[in-house]
Design an enzyme around this catalytic site. Structure first.
Site, PDB file in Angstrom:
ATOM      1  N   SER A  22       0.843  -1.179   0.000  1.00 51.67           N
ATOM      2  CA  SER A  22       0.000   0.000   0.000  1.00 51.67           C
ATOM      3  C   SER A  22       0.882   1.234   0.000  1.00 51.67           C
ATOM      4  O   SER A  22       1.967   1.242   0.592  1.00 51.67           O
ATOM      5  CB  SER A  22      -0.917   0.021   1.232  1.00 51.67           C
ATOM      6  OG  SER A  22      -1.821   1.096   1.174  1.00 51.67           O
ATOM      7  N   GLY A  23       0.426   2.279  -0.712  1.00 45.16           N
ATOM      8  CA  GLY A  23       1.174   3.520  -0.787  1.00 45.16           C
ATOM      9  C   GLY A  23       0.257   4.706  -0.674  1.00 45.16           C
ATOM     10  O   GLY A  23      -0.924   4.579  -0.319  1.00 45.16           O
ATOM     11  N   GLY A  24       0.779   5.892  -0.994  1.00 47.31           N
ATOM     12  CA  GLY A  24       0.005   7.103  -0.836  1.00 47.31           C
ATOM     13  C   GLY A  24      -1.198   7.187  -1.758  1.00 47.31           C
ATOM     14  O   GLY A  24      -2.196   7.822  -1.426  1.00 47.31           O
ATOM     15  N   THR A  27      -3.805   0.886  -2.853  1.00 53.05           N
ATOM     16  CA  THR A  27      -3.353  -0.407  -2.359  1.00 53.05           C
ATOM     17  C   THR A  27      -3.291  -1.388  -3.518  1.00 53.05           C
ATOM     18  O   THR A  27      -4.160  -1.389  -4.392  1.00 53.05           O
ATOM     19  CB  THR A  27      -4.309  -0.946  -1.283  1.00 53.05           C
ATOM     20  OG1 THR A  27      -4.398   0.010  -0.228  1.00 53.05           O
ATOM     21  CG2 THR A  27      -3.816  -2.265  -0.717  1.00 53.05           C
ATOM     22  N   VAL A  28      -2.267  -2.236  -3.526  1.00 50.24           N
ATOM     23  CA  VAL A  28      -2.091  -3.221  -4.592  1.00 50.24           C
ATOM     24  C   VAL A  28      -2.421  -4.604  -4.048  1.00 50.24           C
ATOM     25  O   VAL A  28      -1.937  -5.004  -2.988  1.00 50.24           O
ATOM     26  CB  VAL A  28      -0.656  -3.197  -5.135  1.00 50.24           C
ATOM     27  CG1 VAL A  28      -0.503  -4.209  -6.265  1.00 50.24           C
ATOM     28  CG2 VAL A  28      -0.301  -1.806  -5.621  1.00 50.24           C
ATOM     29  N   LYS A  42      -4.303  -2.385  -8.572  1.00 49.40           N
ATOM     30  CA  LYS A  42      -4.127  -1.229  -7.706  1.00 49.40           C
ATOM     31  C   LYS A  42      -5.471  -0.538  -7.544  1.00 49.40           C
ATOM     32  O   LYS A  42      -6.076  -0.088  -8.520  1.00 49.40           O
ATOM     33  CB  LYS A  42      -3.089  -0.262  -8.265  1.00 49.40           C
ATOM     34  CG  LYS A  42      -2.963   1.013  -7.434  1.00 49.40           C
ATOM     35  CD  LYS A  42      -1.722   1.815  -7.779  1.00 49.40           C
ATOM     36  CE  LYS A  42      -0.494   1.206  -7.144  1.00 49.40           C
ATOM     37  NZ  LYS A  42       0.707   2.082  -7.281  1.00 49.40           N
ATOM     38  N   ASP A 136       9.185   8.195 -12.692  1.00 49.90           N
ATOM     39  CA  ASP A 136       9.514   7.708 -11.355  1.00 49.90           C
ATOM     40  C   ASP A 136      10.354   6.438 -11.446  1.00 49.90           C
ATOM     41  O   ASP A 136      10.082   5.448 -10.772  1.00 49.90           O
ATOM     42  CB  ASP A 136       8.239   7.445 -10.557  1.00 49.90           C
ATOM     43  CG  ASP A 136       8.503   7.335  -9.048  1.00 49.90           C
ATOM     44  OD1 ASP A 136       9.523   7.880  -8.588  1.00 49.90           O
ATOM     45  OD2 ASP A 136       7.698   6.703  -8.349  1.00 49.90           O
TER      46      ASP A 136
END
Length: 751
Positions: A22-24, A27-28, A42, A136
């Site tokens: 999970s990130g900003g 969630t994957v 995602k 990125d």
């Protein structure tokens, strides 16, 4: 990682099995398709889902992400940008991330480091060619799969940046791997920003630390913009290449194609070289095998995209005589012009055979061989390679046959004339720049060959791409004209010029009108402005010339929803009344006097793309739609009134364009094939490896299959047919500018 309380049981019909991270932004999850294929999904956090601006950006990024082939990335399988909580599913890639590998095993070196560098440069090359900027690129976004490095997590970071900048003006990213322009003007970054990031990433892989590492992210950011990189521990051979990537100004860096040339010129083990970075034992592998001894572990994947600007002969005939600007002295000696075309997204080629009164469809020049067709006089099987603009990076060609003459173009070659009987070259005209995806030969008349010339990226003058007319007899350039480049967004194919009888119709450089010229003299016969607020591409359906158009906004957003078909008067260029089609749609050919288009489905599993067939009656202006029995994935084509879809795994399906029903389906051993080309009671499909299968058009029964002839990627979608028929001779184009020919009645034995 198991699911947590509150996690959904399924997303979009995909049962969830585990939480990958999970990130900003979201969630994957690990999920499965109905066939059991693992996918990574995602799910965007609710607070972003409620923002209209984010939804628009996410929708555009999903549409653009589908253009990436998946050969070096995690391909989009399904997406729902309009859902209450938007989500995207991608192929699930097993393997450690580069960051984890370095943390557990330490820096890479030698051949392993070189394989990683080439694999990532190949990935950037394919990503940039479809108009995507990753933004990125960092160690945690590189997964080392058993097949080689894969780049993941496209575009979502861009969406975060744009959203945050709009709200607070803060820049979000990973400073050690960001480019100076990302830190100073994040809205304006282009492909060279990714090259800078790749330079930092390679330094990290070679040393275990970034070239601008410092005690705080603020000092790191300052060093990225103003400081010199710390590269003392990078192998000398690789150091010069990395230095060129880390130039402060984008124009001082190589493109991904040019970077690939530099890396392939390095010694296989990155052994000692001189200070210029040029060593012995150059290796120029077209397809590099990657082996990383790492156990398979889950890795979240969720690619999205950001639009990017385009990269701007035997008797070799030099074309153009352009001069390039001088580049940074430290690496200019090892860099010439990089020429490589990925046959990804090339789409369906121009429709020239038959007419509204017949049944036809297919690639111009791939004309069927009659049952009584003979071999060219003196024919014997042959196998040849055509040198391209940069001979160590050749790619694919496409050809048309005119009697014993075979005219081919693409892969750094504007055009070449080859004797169909033995493969010997008469003349070759080369292109100095890096071609666009799927941009091969325009076509040929009785006395003229027309191809595309792409300017060297740093050519100080002249248009980035041109249509060039060449005398078919001696290879002399007759004339050239700047060419526009919007056809892919409108029609799904890369063809901005077509041969119409003795004329050639092009899109002007400003993408504002169609222009017709006599193919041999270049004399303009008419100019026809695009309808207001629209951009168009020429399509030829038998005798009928059509302008397929979409609004400026749809083209910019890569989301053509309702294209319009304008009949074009071939004598005057006047546009007739438009016929609207529910889109996006790809023109295929004609059947029973009607234009056939396949409609692109923007969702579904297993890279599904086509779910309906549309038929346009030019007399009544009526458009009829028929749903297909399922949503089909793969490369479409048409021959003798039947539509075919060739899947990436070798499955070929024949579809009735009148009803949408499946006629037959046949599993072949030719993965990623393009076609069909219709011969004497046979349909030919071929992949980038040169592997060919002949199927019966009646029931799809395999007649014979050949072995591969070249190393090539077989995962691309939308490539134009690679087979050309010269009477009974089957001529096949494959990777590395490879051409080979054989008798259709005596194919090479397989095995």
């Amino acid at each position: 990682m198991s699911l947590r309380e509150g996690d959904p049981a399924e997303i979009g019909g995909y049962p969830l099995e585990a939480r990958l991270g999970s990130g900003g932004m979201g969630t994957v999850f690990l999920a499965r398709t109905s066939s059991g294929r693992p996918v990574a999904i995602k799910l965007i956090h609710p607070q972003f889902a409620a923002d209209d601006e984010f939804r628009i950006r996410f929708r555009q990024e999903v549409a653009a992400a589908r253009r990436v082939s998946g050969a070096f990335t995690a391909a989009v399988v399904d997406a729902a940008p309009e859902a209450e909580q938007p989500w995207m599913a991608t192929t699930y890639i097993q393997g450690h991330t580069l960051s984890r590998l370095i943390a557990t095993k330490g820096p890479l070196g030698g051949a392993e480091l070189r394989r990683l560098a080439i694999g990532l440069a190949e990935a950037l090359r394919d990503i940039h060619r479809v108009g995507v900027v990753h933004r990125d690129l960092k160690p945690s976004n590189v997964v080392l799969s058993p097949e080689g490095p894969r780049v993941i997590d496209f575009g979502i970071s861009r969406a975060v940046d744009q959203q945050t900048l709009t709200m607070t003006g803060r820049v979000i990213g990973t400073p050690p791997f960001m480019s100076p322009e990302q830190l100073q003007a994040p809205r304006d970054v282009g492909p060279r920003s990714d090259v800078f990031s790749l330079g930092t990433l390679l330094a990290y892989a070679a040393t275990g630390h970034g070239p601008f590492d410092a005690e705080s992210p603020y000092i790191v950011a300052y060093q990225v913009v103003h400081g010199e990189p710390s590269l003392e521990d990078v192998p000398v051979a690789l150091r010069t290449v990395v230095e060129s990537c880390l130039a402060k100004e984008p124009d001082g860096r190589p493109s991904a194609d040019e970077l690939l040339v530099l890396l392939r010129d390095l010694p296989a083990d990155l052994g000692q070289t001189d200070a210029g970075g040029v060593g012995a034992g150059h290796t120029r592998d077209m397809i590099t095998q990657h082996h990383f001894a790492t156990p398979a572990t889950p890795a979240p994947t969720a690619p999205t995209t950001t639009p990017a600007g385009p990269d701007t002969g035997s008797a070799d005939t030099p074309i153009g005589g352009r001069r390039r600007r001088r580049w940074r002295r430290r690496w200019r000696p090892v860099l010439a012009v990089a020429v490589a075309v990925a046959a990804v997204g090339g789409g369906v080629a121009a429709l020239t055979t038959g007419g509204f009164g017949g049944n036809s469809g297919g690639d111009q020049g791939n004309s069927p061989a009659a049952p009584s067709a003979a071999l060219p006089a003196g024919f014997k099987p042959w196998h040849e390679t055509v040198p391209g603009g940069r001979e160590d990076i050749p790619d694919e060609l496409r050809c048309v046959a005119r009697g014993d003459a075979l005219f081919c173009g693409g892969g750094g070659v504007v055009a070449t004339r080859i004797r169909a009987r033995d493969g010997s070259r008469v003349w070759t005209a080369k292109s100095p720049g890096v071609p666009v995806n799927g941009m091969y030969l325009v076509g040929a008349t009785d006395d003229t060959v027309l191809g595309y010339r792409i300017a060297a990226r740093r050519a100080p003058q002249g248009p980035p791409s041109e249509v060039v007319a060449i005398d078919a007899n001696n290879g002399r350039e007759l004339w050239s004209v700047p060419s526009g480049a919007q056809s892919t967004a409108v029609t799904g194919r890369t063809q901005d010029a077509i041969v119409v009888g003795s004329d050639v119709v092009t899109v002007d450089a400003s993408n504002s009108r169609l222009e017709a010229r006599n193919a041999h003299s270049g004399r303009v016969t008419w100019k026809s402005p695009f309808p207001a607020g629209k951009q168009c591409a020429p399509v030829l359906v038998g005798p009928q010339l059509v302008a397929m158009c979409a609004t400026d906004a749809e083209v910019r957003a890569l989301a053509v929803r309702r294209p319009a078909l304008y009949p074009v008067d071939r004598a005057t260029g006047a546009l007739g009344r438009p016929i609207a089609v529910n889109g996006p749609a790809v023109p295929m050919g004609i059947a029973n006097g009607r234009l056939v288009l396949l409609q692109v489905h923007m969702g579904g599993t297993d890279l599904a793309r086509y779910n309906r067939v549309a038929r346009v009656d030019p007399a009544s202006r009526k458009v009829t739609y028929s749903p297909l029995g399922k949503t089909y994935a793969g490369t479409p084509g048409m021959a003798d009134g039947t539509v075919y879809v060739s899947g990436q795994t070798g499955l070929v399906t024949a579809l009735d364009p009148a009803t949408g029903r499946k006629k037959w389906s046949r599993q072949t051993g030719v993965e990623g094939a393009s076609g069909p080309v219709a011969g004497a009671d046979a349909l030919y499909f071929s992949s980038a490896t040169g592997r060919v299968v002949a199927l019966s058009p009646h029931d799809g029964k395999p007649l014979w299959t050949t072995d591969p002839q070249a190393d090539g990627l077989t995962g691309e979608l939308g490539a134009s047919p690679r087979v050309t028929l010269a009477g009974r001779a089957v001529i096949v184009a494959a990777a590395k500018n490879t051409l080979f020919a054989f008798d259709a009645q005596k194919p090479p034995k397989s095995g």
